[in-house]
Design an enzyme around this catalytic site. Sequence first.
Site, PDB file in Angstrom:
ATOM      1  N   HIS A  41       3.098   7.601   1.688  1.00  0.00           N
ATOM      2  CA  HIS A  41       3.082   6.132   1.742  1.00  0.00           C
ATOM      3  C   HIS A  41       1.749   5.584   1.223  1.00  0.00           C
ATOM      4  CE1 HIS A  41       6.006   6.815   5.247  1.00  0.00           C
ATOM      5  NE2 HIS A  41       6.702   6.056   4.431  1.00  0.00           N
ATOM      6  N   GLN A 158      17.804   5.764  -3.951  1.00  0.00           N
ATOM      7  CA  GLN A 158      17.406   4.445  -3.431  1.00  0.00           C
ATOM      8  C   GLN A 158      16.591   3.677  -4.472  1.00  0.00           C
ATOM      9  OE1 GLN A 158      15.807   3.697   0.684  1.00  0.00           O
ATOM     10  NE2 GLN A 158      13.856   3.767  -0.380  1.00  0.00           N
TER      11      GLN A 158
END
Length: 288
Positions: A41, A158
């Site tokens: 992240h 995604q």
Amino acid sequence: MVTTPQIVETRANLRERIAAWRAAGERIALVPTMGALHAGHIALVDLARENADRVVVSIFVNPAQFAPHEDFDRYPRTIESDVAALEGHGCDLVYAPRRDEMYPEGFSTRVLPEGGPSDGLESDARPHFFGGVATVVTKLFTQCRPDIAIFGEKDYQQLLVVERLSRDLDLDVAIVRAPIFREADGLALSSRNRYLSAEERAAAPFIHHTLSETAALIAGGGPLPALLTQAAQALASRGFTVDYVAARHADTLAPVGSAAEGPIRLLAAARIGTTRLIDNVGVPAPSH
Ligand code: AMP
């Protein structure tokens, strides 16, 4: 000076902060996450910083993308350490809406990808999933109105669904792709890795090893369907319950029958114990 990002919980406060940046002509990046932040992240946040003046990280465990039997309740929620992990990475704002801020009483709209990159793979295993993702991403984009948004190739399907969504609904957000961030042994970082027992953690990199090996064999001209079957069998023999090992066109996710129809992306999803892991690799251009 290391700055701690500010946290806002409401759309009103988000808009107020963003309006000031926009008035100053600043370029805004959004990094949508479900929290439990790890180095993968943080790499997205660093990439956001390189491509924008202001960086917003959203942290929201989105109930709409979990089926009732999935891990919504046990999904890790670690907002304090998340904010601490963002320090020094140029994140200006953390947007951490509460559930009723995103889905107030009476909420009854869903954005539903149909066909295209949403076909098969994760949709077969998790039929509710991309509707939930598309709904929350549309909301985050309209709430934040970023110029760009960063998504990881870790969740390759995604990523393509979101690129399609942004184009199809004229959301006007440029999607920036971040490469997969891996542990030294090849395991793709994931918030779900913390569910793994020591034994499962030791076995988990085998997904990446299998995909990389299969990709090299495909690039070398090996027979595609047989190699995919072999890869699935190899995973099963190491104790994984395989949802899929598939070869798709890297740009459209359309099924492909041979390396010549590429560029190919190999994608896999498999469970080990109670934890479901996904991974993917690119297949190098055929070597002959
Ligand atoms: P999540 O919090 O799992 O919903 O992920 C938020 C974003 O981080 C998504 O765009 C993911 O694709 C991305 N991401 C998660 N893990 C990784 C990783 N290991 N490498 C690159 N991107 C990642």
